[in-house]
Write a protein that holds these residues in place. Structure first.
Motif, mmCIF file in Angstrom:
data_model
loop_
_atom_site.group_PDB
_atom_site.id
_atom_site.type_symbol
_atom_site.label_atom_id
_atom_site.label_comp_id
_atom_site.label_asym_id
_atom_site.label_seq_id
_atom_site.Cartn_x
_atom_site.Cartn_y
_atom_site.Cartn_z
ATOM 1 N N CYS A 125 90.041 -7.102 15.569
ATOM 2 C CA CYS A 125 90.555 -8.167 14.702
ATOM 3 C C CYS A 125 91.550 -7.600 13.706
ATOM 4 N N GLN A 126 91.271 -6.412 13.176
ATOM 5 C CA GLN A 126 92.193 -5.781 12.222
ATOM 6 C C GLN A 126 93.526 -5.453 12.890
ATOM 7 N N GLN A 127 93.470 -4.980 14.148
ATOM 8 C CA GLN A 127 94.707 -4.677 14.866
ATOM 9 C C GLN A 127 95.538 -5.942 15.071
ATOM 10 N N MET A 128 94.874 -7.036 15.411
ATOM 11 C CA MET A 128 95.588 -8.292 15.614
ATOM 12 C C MET A 128 96.158 -8.801 14.292
ATOM 13 N N GLN A 129 95.447 -8.580 13.201
ATOM 14 C CA GLN A 129 95.950 -8.978 11.879
ATOM 15 C C GLN A 129 97.231 -8.218 11.555
ATOM 16 N N LEU A 130 97.244 -6.917 11.855
ATOM 17 C CA LEU A 130 98.454 -6.111 11.631
ATOM 18 C C LEU A 130 99.623 -6.634 12.462
ATOM 19 N N LEU A 131 99.358 -6.968 13.718
ATOM 20 C CA LEU A 131 100.401 -7.504 14.590
ATOM 21 C C LEU A 131 100.921 -8.834 14.041
ATOM 22 N N CYS A 132 100.009 -9.690 13.621
ATOM 23 C CA CYS A 132 100.395 -10.988 13.050
ATOM 24 C C CYS A 132 101.246 -10.796 11.793
ATOM 25 N N ASP A 133 100.859 -9.859 10.946
ATOM 26 C CA ASP A 133 101.626 -9.562 9.730
ATOM 27 C C ASP A 133 103.045 -9.123 10.084
ATOM 28 N N ARG A 134 103.176 -8.253 11.066
ATOM 29 C CA ARG A 134 104.490 -7.746 11.463
ATOM 30 C C ARG A 134 105.362 -8.863 12.027
ATOM 31 N N LEU A 135 104.773 -9.689 12.905
ATOM 32 C CA LEU A 135 105.534 -10.784 13.491
ATOM 33 C C LEU A 135 105.962 -11.791 12.426
ATOM 34 N N SER A 136 105.094 -12.049 11.471
ATOM 35 C CA SER A 136 105.405 -12.997 10.400
ATOM 36 C C SER A 136 106.552 -12.499 9.530
ATOM 37 N N ARG A 137 106.607 -11.193 9.302
ATOM 38 C CA ARG A 137 107.692 -10.630 8.498
ATOM 39 C C ARG A 137 109.037 -10.750 9.216
ATOM 40 N N ILE A 138 109.004 -10.677 10.532
ATOM 41 C CA ILE A 138 110.237 -10.765 11.324
ATOM 42 C C ILE A 138 110.722 -12.200 11.423
ATOM 43 N N TYR A 139 109.782 -13.150 11.552
ATOM 44 C CA TYR A 139 110.143 -14.548 11.815
ATOM 45 C C TYR A 139 110.853 -15.202 10.635
ATOM 46 N N SER A 140 111.891 -15.989 10.969
ATOM 47 C CA SER A 140 112.634 -16.763 9.980
ATOM 48 C C SER A 140 113.314 -17.909 10.726
ATOM 49 N N ASP A 141 113.470 -19.040 10.073
ATOM 50 C CA ASP A 141 114.156 -20.174 10.703
ATOM 51 C C ASP A 141 115.604 -19.845 11.037
ATOM 52 N N SER A 142 116.179 -18.879 10.351
ATOM 53 C CA SER A 142 117.586 -18.560 10.561
ATOM 54 C C SER A 142 117.812 -17.604 11.746
ATOM 55 N N LEU A 143 116.756 -17.180 12.420
ATOM 56 C CA LEU A 143 116.918 -16.295 13.569
ATOM 57 C C LEU A 143 117.606 -17.020 14.724
ATOM 58 N N GLU A 144 118.286 -16.261 15.554
ATOM 59 C CA GLU A 144 118.896 -16.833 16.749
ATOM 60 C C GLU A 144 117.793 -17.349 17.672
ATOM 61 N N GLU A 145 118.100 -18.352 18.464
ATOM 62 C CA GLU A 145 117.111 -18.957 19.357
ATOM 63 C C GLU A 145 116.527 -17.945 20.350
ATOM 64 N N THR A 146 117.356 -17.014 20.843
ATOM 65 C CA THR A 146 116.847 -16.030 21.795
ATOM 66 C C THR A 146 115.794 -15.131 21.150
ATOM 67 N N VAL A 147 116.008 -14.777 19.885
ATOM 68 C CA VAL A 147 115.046 -13.943 19.164
ATOM 69 C C VAL A 147 113.752 -14.731 18.935
ATOM 70 N N LYS A 148 113.872 -16.002 18.553
ATOM 71 C CA LYS A 148 112.691 -16.850 18.352
ATOM 72 C C LYS A 148 111.882 -16.967 19.638
ATOM 73 N N LYS A 149 112.583 -17.095 20.764
ATOM 74 C CA LYS A 149 111.885 -17.226 22.048
ATOM 75 C C LYS A 149 111.145 -15.937 22.399
ATOM 76 N N ARG A 150 111.738 -14.806 22.101
ATOM 77 C CA ARG A 150 111.066 -13.518 22.356
ATOM 78 C C ARG A 150 109.820 -13.377 21.491
ATOM 79 N N LEU A 151 109.915 -13.748 20.220
ATOM 80 C CA LEU A 151 108.755 -13.693 19.333
ATOM 81 C C LEU A 151 107.668 -14.651 19.812
ATOM 82 N N ALA A 152 108.076 -15.812 20.295
ATOM 83 C CA ALA A 152 107.108 -16.801 20.779
ATOM 84 C C ALA A 152 106.315 -16.258 21.959
ATOM 85 N N VAL A 153 106.965 -15.479 22.813
ATOM 86 C CA VAL A 153 106.263 -14.892 23.965
ATOM 87 C C VAL A 153 105.128 -13.992 23.488
ATOM 88 N N VAL A 154 105.380 -13.206 22.456
ATOM 89 C CA VAL A 154 104.336 -12.328 21.909
ATOM 90 C C VAL A 154 103.234 -13.163 21.266
#
Length: 119
Positions: free
Chosen positions: A79-108
């Protein structure tokens, strides 16, 4: 005004919420249109309510009914490992990202939450 009998029966029918803060779950969209696009995504429980949990996904937070969650039954370290992954993905995500980047993040974010160990 509810009677004692009504109160008694209500208590018998309520299902206890056994989820814990930090637990990793899968979102089951089923017939809930509010969860469209979230079905199969993994999420981390951030708040436990009587009949729902607030969960954090890679792109935000939402409240989900108990019938729309399924625990992965991970150990605390997982659970701690998944929390770290979620934290990292959340820091990367932004509404201003290109659609291709958003789609890649969505896959993860939608991937089956499985962990592998070297050992």
């Amino acid at each position: 005004m509810p009677t004692d009998k009504t109160r008694c029966c209500k208590g018998l029918w309520s299902v206890p919420n056994t989820y814990q803060i930090g637990e990793v779950c899968q979102i089951l969209a089923k017939d809930n249109p509010e969860l469209r696009g979230k079905g199969g995504c993994w999420a981390i429980v951030t708040a436990v309510n009587n009949f729902s949990c607030t969960v954090r996904t890679w792109d935000g937070e939402l409240t989900v009914g108990l019938k729309h969650l399924k625990s992965y039954n991970y150990l605390p370290a997982e659970c701690q490992q998944m929390q770290l992954l979620c934290d990292r993905l959340s820091r990367i995500y932004s509404d201003s990202l290109e659609e291709t980047v958003k789609k890649r993040l969505a896959v993860v974010g939608e991937a089956q939450a499985s962990l592998s160990y070297n050992g």
